[in-house]
Motif scaffolding. Sequence first.
Motif, mmCIF file in Angstrom:
data_model
loop_
_atom_site.group_PDB
_atom_site.id
_atom_site.type_symbol
_atom_site.label_atom_id
_atom_site.label_comp_id
_atom_site.label_asym_id
_atom_site.label_seq_id
_atom_site.Cartn_x
_atom_site.Cartn_y
_atom_site.Cartn_z
ATOM 1 N N ALA A 635 0.588 -0.996 -0.119
ATOM 2 C CA ALA A 635 0.090 0.238 0.226
ATOM 3 C C ALA A 635 0.840 1.463 0.221
ATOM 4 C CB ALA A 635 -0.839 0.080 1.750
ATOM 5 N N THR A 636 2.037 1.247 0.925
ATOM 6 C CA THR A 636 3.044 2.290 0.773
ATOM 7 C C THR A 636 3.218 2.539 -0.961
ATOM 8 O OG1 THR A 636 3.643 1.991 3.667
ATOM 9 C CG2 THR A 636 5.153 3.408 1.829
ATOM 10 N N LEU A 637 3.755 1.550 -1.550
ATOM 11 C CA LEU A 637 4.479 1.979 -2.315
ATOM 12 C C LEU A 637 3.230 2.336 -3.529
ATOM 13 C CD1 LEU A 637 6.615 -1.035 -2.807
ATOM 14 C CD2 LEU A 637 7.586 0.847 -3.001
ATOM 15 N N GLU A 638 2.123 1.908 -3.272
ATOM 16 C CA GLU A 638 0.925 2.407 -4.554
ATOM 17 C C GLU A 638 0.556 3.649 -3.475
ATOM 18 O OE1 GLU A 638 -1.468 2.479 -7.507
ATOM 19 O OE2 GLU A 638 0.086 0.630 -6.677
ATOM 20 N N ALA A 639 0.616 4.687 -2.967
ATOM 21 C CA ALA A 639 0.817 5.633 -2.428
ATOM 22 C C ALA A 639 1.606 6.050 -2.893
ATOM 23 C CB ALA A 639 0.305 5.271 -0.832
ATOM 24 N N ALA A 640 3.251 6.032 -2.488
ATOM 25 C CA ALA A 640 4.061 6.198 -3.469
ATOM 26 C C ALA A 640 4.437 7.382 -5.145
ATOM 27 C CB ALA A 640 5.786 6.512 -2.920
ATOM 28 N N SER A 641 3.715 6.507 -5.065
ATOM 29 C CA SER A 641 3.721 5.918 -7.043
ATOM 30 C C SER A 641 2.635 6.473 -7.296
ATOM 31 C CB SER A 641 3.975 4.447 -7.735
ATOM 32 O OG SER A 641 2.657 3.599 -7.198
ATOM 33 N N GLY A 642 1.319 6.562 -7.002
ATOM 34 C CA GLY A 642 0.307 7.373 -7.298
ATOM 35 C C GLY A 642 0.364 8.845 -7.645
ATOM 36 N N GLY A 643 1.239 9.717 -6.227
ATOM 37 C CA GLY A 643 1.170 10.805 -6.894
ATOM 38 C C GLY A 643 2.645 11.499 -8.003
ATOM 39 N N LEU A 644 2.854 10.086 -8.723
ATOM 40 C CA LEU A 644 3.224 10.254 -10.017
ATOM 41 C C LEU A 644 3.120 10.117 -11.095
ATOM 42 C CD1 LEU A 644 7.229 9.912 -7.815
ATOM 43 C CD2 LEU A 644 6.570 11.448 -8.857
ATOM 44 N N ARG A 645 2.455 9.138 -11.186
ATOM 45 C CA ARG A 645 1.135 8.784 -12.519
ATOM 46 C C ARG A 645 1.127 9.401 -13.339
ATOM 47 N NH1 ARG A 645 -0.298 3.838 -11.337
ATOM 48 N NH2 ARG A 645 -1.044 3.421 -9.475
ATOM 49 N N ASP A 646 0.671 10.778 -12.784
ATOM 50 C CA ASP A 646 0.699 12.280 -13.937
ATOM 51 C C ASP A 646 2.341 12.071 -14.994
ATOM 52 O OD1 ASP A 646 -1.663 11.774 -13.693
ATOM 53 O OD2 ASP A 646 -1.474 13.932 -12.381
ATOM 54 N N ARG A 647 3.320 12.472 -14.126
ATOM 55 C CA ARG A 647 4.462 12.386 -14.484
ATOM 56 C C ARG A 647 5.345 11.275 -15.447
ATOM 57 N NH1 ARG A 647 9.192 14.251 -10.726
ATOM 58 N NH2 ARG A 647 9.602 14.102 -12.058
ATOM 59 N N LEU A 648 4.412 9.876 -15.395
ATOM 60 C CA LEU A 648 5.173 9.074 -15.219
ATOM 61 C C LEU A 648 3.744 8.566 -16.704
ATOM 62 C CD1 LEU A 648 4.726 6.117 -12.810
ATOM 63 C CD2 LEU A 648 6.830 7.056 -14.361
ATOM 64 N N SER A 649 3.329 9.249 -17.749
ATOM 65 C CA SER A 649 2.035 9.586 -17.702
ATOM 66 C C SER A 649 2.979 9.964 -19.561
ATOM 67 C CB SER A 649 0.917 9.116 -17.929
ATOM 68 O OG SER A 649 0.224 9.083 -19.361
ATOM 69 N N ASP A 650 3.233 11.422 -18.927
ATOM 70 C CA ASP A 650 3.645 11.763 -19.915
ATOM 71 C C ASP A 650 5.032 11.685 -20.417
ATOM 72 O OD1 ASP A 650 1.998 13.917 -19.143
ATOM 73 O OD2 ASP A 650 2.161 15.444 -17.518
ATOM 74 N N ALA A 651 5.945 11.381 -19.400
ATOM 75 C CA ALA A 651 7.139 11.015 -20.123
ATOM 76 C C ALA A 651 6.815 9.386 -20.998
ATOM 77 C CB ALA A 651 8.432 10.823 -19.291
ATOM 78 N N HIS A 652 6.310 8.842 -21.243
ATOM 79 C CA HIS A 652 5.881 7.523 -21.078
ATOM 80 C C HIS A 652 6.492 6.546 -21.073
ATOM 81 C CE1 HIS A 652 3.306 8.673 -24.370
ATOM 82 N NE2 HIS A 652 4.210 10.003 -24.249
ATOM 83 N N ILE A 653 6.655 6.662 -19.740
ATOM 84 C CA ILE A 653 7.895 5.738 -18.495
ATOM 85 C C ILE A 653 6.834 4.466 -18.131
ATOM 86 C CG2 ILE A 653 9.416 5.982 -16.594
ATOM 87 C CD1 ILE A 653 10.250 8.484 -17.227
ATOM 88 N N SER A 654 6.946 3.751 -18.527
ATOM 89 C CA SER A 654 6.884 2.271 -17.069
ATOM 90 C C SER A 654 7.398 2.151 -15.616
ATOM 91 C CB SER A 654 6.729 1.165 -18.225
ATOM 92 O OG SER A 654 8.465 0.541 -18.240
ATOM 93 N N LEU A 655 6.352 1.645 -15.469
ATOM 94 C CA LEU A 655 6.960 1.595 -13.994
ATOM 95 C C LEU A 655 6.571 -0.261 -12.986
ATOM 96 C CD1 LEU A 655 7.185 2.458 -10.794
ATOM 97 C CD2 LEU A 655 4.987 3.109 -10.496
ATOM 98 N N GLU A 656 7.507 -0.440 -12.944
ATOM 99 C CA GLU A 656 7.360 -2.344 -12.327
ATOM 100 C C GLU A 656 7.280 -2.154 -10.864
ATOM 101 O OE1 GLU A 656 9.184 -4.799 -14.962
ATOM 102 O OE2 GLU A 656 9.059 -4.160 -16.915
ATOM 103 N N VAL A 657 6.506 -2.528 -10.517
ATOM 104 C CA VAL A 657 6.282 -2.724 -8.844
ATOM 105 C C VAL A 657 6.796 -4.397 -8.789
ATOM 106 C CG1 VAL A 657 6.057 -2.493 -6.381
ATOM 107 C CG2 VAL A 657 5.944 -0.918 -8.807
ATOM 108 N N THR A 658 7.816 -5.034 -7.852
ATOM 109 C CA THR A 658 7.546 -6.027 -7.719
ATOM 110 C C THR A 658 8.034 -6.697 -5.905
ATOM 111 O OG1 THR A 658 9.072 -7.032 -9.952
ATOM 112 C CG2 THR A 658 8.801 -8.643 -7.881
ATOM 113 N N VAL A 659 6.883 -6.964 -5.531
ATOM 114 C CA VAL A 659 6.768 -6.981 -3.924
ATOM 115 C C VAL A 659 6.348 -8.441 -3.384
ATOM 116 C CG1 VAL A 659 5.710 -6.818 -1.868
ATOM 117 C CG2 VAL A 659 5.391 -4.887 -3.555
ATOM 118 N N ASP A 660 8.452 -8.689 -2.631
ATOM 119 C CA ASP A 660 7.958 -10.392 -2.302
ATOM 120 C C ASP A 660 7.289 -10.788 -1.796
ATOM 121 O OD1 ASP A 660 8.265 -12.689 -1.570
ATOM 122 O OD2 ASP A 660 10.411 -12.732 -0.472
#
Length: 786
Positions: A635-660
């Motif tokens: 949940a913490t990772l999701e919250a941290a990356s949620g505020g950056l989705r617009d920047r990721l989308s504008d730059a067409h950068i993919s984010l891969e999150v892997t949690v054990d």
Amino acid sequence: MQIDSFGVAWFAAFAGSICFAVVSAAALIRAKARSEAELARLKTENAELKLVADRAEAALGADDQRLVIWSAANEGPVVMGTLPESTRVPAGRAGFLAFGSWMTPAASQELEERVSALRGRGEGFTQALETLSGTHVEATGWASGSRTIVRFRNLSKERLEYVALKEQHASQGRELAAVHSLLDALAMPAWLRDEAGRLTWVNAAYARTLALPSSAAAVESGIELLDSAARQAVERQRQTTPVFQQRLSVVAAGARRVFDVVDAVCEHGSAGIATDVGELEKVQSELRRTIESHARTLDQLATAVAIFGPDKRLLFYNEAYRSLFGFNAAFLESAPEDGAVLDQLRTLRKIPEQADYRSWKREVLSSYQSLETREFWWYLPGGQTLRMIANPHPSGGVTYVYENVTERLELESRYNALIRVQGETLDHLAEGVAVFGSDGRLRLWNPAFVEMWRIEGLDLEARPHVNEVIGRLAKIAREVEVWTRIRTAVAGLADSRERESGRLECHDGSVVDFTTVPLPDGATLVTFVNITDSVNFERALVEKNEALQAADRLKNDFIQHVSYELRSPLTNIIGFAQLLSDEKMGTLNPKQREYTGYIMGSSGALLTIVNDILDLATVDAGVMELELGEVDVSATLEAASGGLRDRLSDAHISLEVTVDPDIGPLRADEKRLRQILFNLLSNAISFSEDGGRIEVICKREGEEVVFIVRDEGRGIPQDFIDAVFARFESRSAGSRRRGAGLGLSIVKSFVELHGGKVRIVSVEGRGTTVTCRFPAVPLPVAEAAE
């Protein structure tokens, strides 16, 4: 007829002459007849005497004798008769009378004395005399009228045997007396018995052992040293062997004692002797215990020991000897000869390499004939060095001691090298070094000591006392209390010697630190270090540090003041911008709406910077407290990356999150953790190319939770990696936008506040990887739990 008177006279004379002649002739005839009768008688008598003499001489000659007759007148003696050639007595008169030439000196002297007594006092004698040839003659002397006669006769076989037996008897009597005297002098009881087993003689020790007054009393009383059981044992053994030899326990004079009894039977009785071995048994028992103790001691020694007997066979070895040479125990237990042991050592290559092994072996074995201890050095092929000592035993045999000196020689070599190195080191040290012995005299110093204190004129080779040295040094620095401390540390009699340190201020302004170190051998090491430059530099650093601390406090005060002063207008600007963008407040044209968006974005960024500055200031002040709790990592990772989705989308950068899936619980401040991840992702987006990829991995490694953020951007130059965590350090090259340079600094501060670590790895052109390691339970909580 005329008658002539002359003729008548002549006729008368002629007639008278004829008558006289007739008468004379008749008388002569009668005298001749008488003479012839007398001559015939004398001849007959002479023949009879000669016959008697011949008979006497024949009788004397038949008895093998020789007479020496001395008359009363001082005439030479008459020698008659002969002795057989077997006596080797001179046949001539002169040679025979020279008694000393054919008799032994003692016999000749005794004969002279006997002859003198015979001729002077008429004392007869009979004496057997020994000749130089070893034969015997009998001399018998007697007086006959005015003559003295000595007859020498060759002793007959029976008389020779008699003389020999007489001499043997006298010799055996003397020997028996000597043996009796010797046995009487012995401390061991001895006795003789007759055929019936009765005591016939005992020595003085026998009587003393039985507390009897004399040997005669012991024989007369018949008291036995051996009891009946011991005598029966002697009698039983005599049936099989004539000599009884056994150790018996005997009660003598009321005390039980142990004797070694030897009793030998002979044709006419027996003889015995008893040796008191009570003390010997004690000594032997003690000796056995001593030998066993020595054997156990030698077995514990690291030094190899081997003892060889007079027959050159192995008598004893210790475990160190066997292990040193790697011998087979069975081989050593077989008591091999010394030569066989050397051959075995040669086979095992445990002796020095020899061109002439036989000569070398003879040289080693010659120790058995040596009277002094010998030493050999063995340099073995394997690199070992042995010191072998061969100690010959007085009763025969040799004791070998093998000392493995390999390590000692190596240590000596290292020690000598170390001493040289230490000497060179001391000579080239900048610190002054002086060592004072336990007697307070200078033993060692280095050139720096002489140069520092300018004592070239003092004769240091004479080993001056510490008082003399300090008297010279005190001229440069008059620190009476300090010199007293140094003098007490060197020459004091305190029970506990302690290390002393201090500082000296010299007249020339220089500063010297001293240290006294007590050494194990009673000496004292004193070191002097000129720290003038260090003190001046330290003073400058202290002043600069104080200035920096003041500037830092001023900076923090300024940042906090400015930050707080900026937050209020920023809040107003953001609030008014939001009101303007709200349609309820009125309609804005597109340009106004665009400008309002810019105002809100810039204000938000500025607020973030101000908040970051405030957080860093709080951390620096040490007043920030974490609000620890169980954190949901996903949940913490999701919250941290949620505020950056617009920047990721504008730059067409993919984010891969892997949690054990087995990440488990993490105890942390969720807000700060989200801020850490937000800054890491924001930094990765800023340095990633359009269409790039950012990977976030969260896993557990032991007692740690690891967050890895990896991008594929241009990377960070190696010369800039050490500065990425510094505050207000920002690099615009390759970045989408230049920031304030606080993101990674905040990451590092918050991670370390949790007790974790941050590591960054970057390769230019290939991207950057940031790894954050958090303890599953933060350190302060863990310490509280303990």
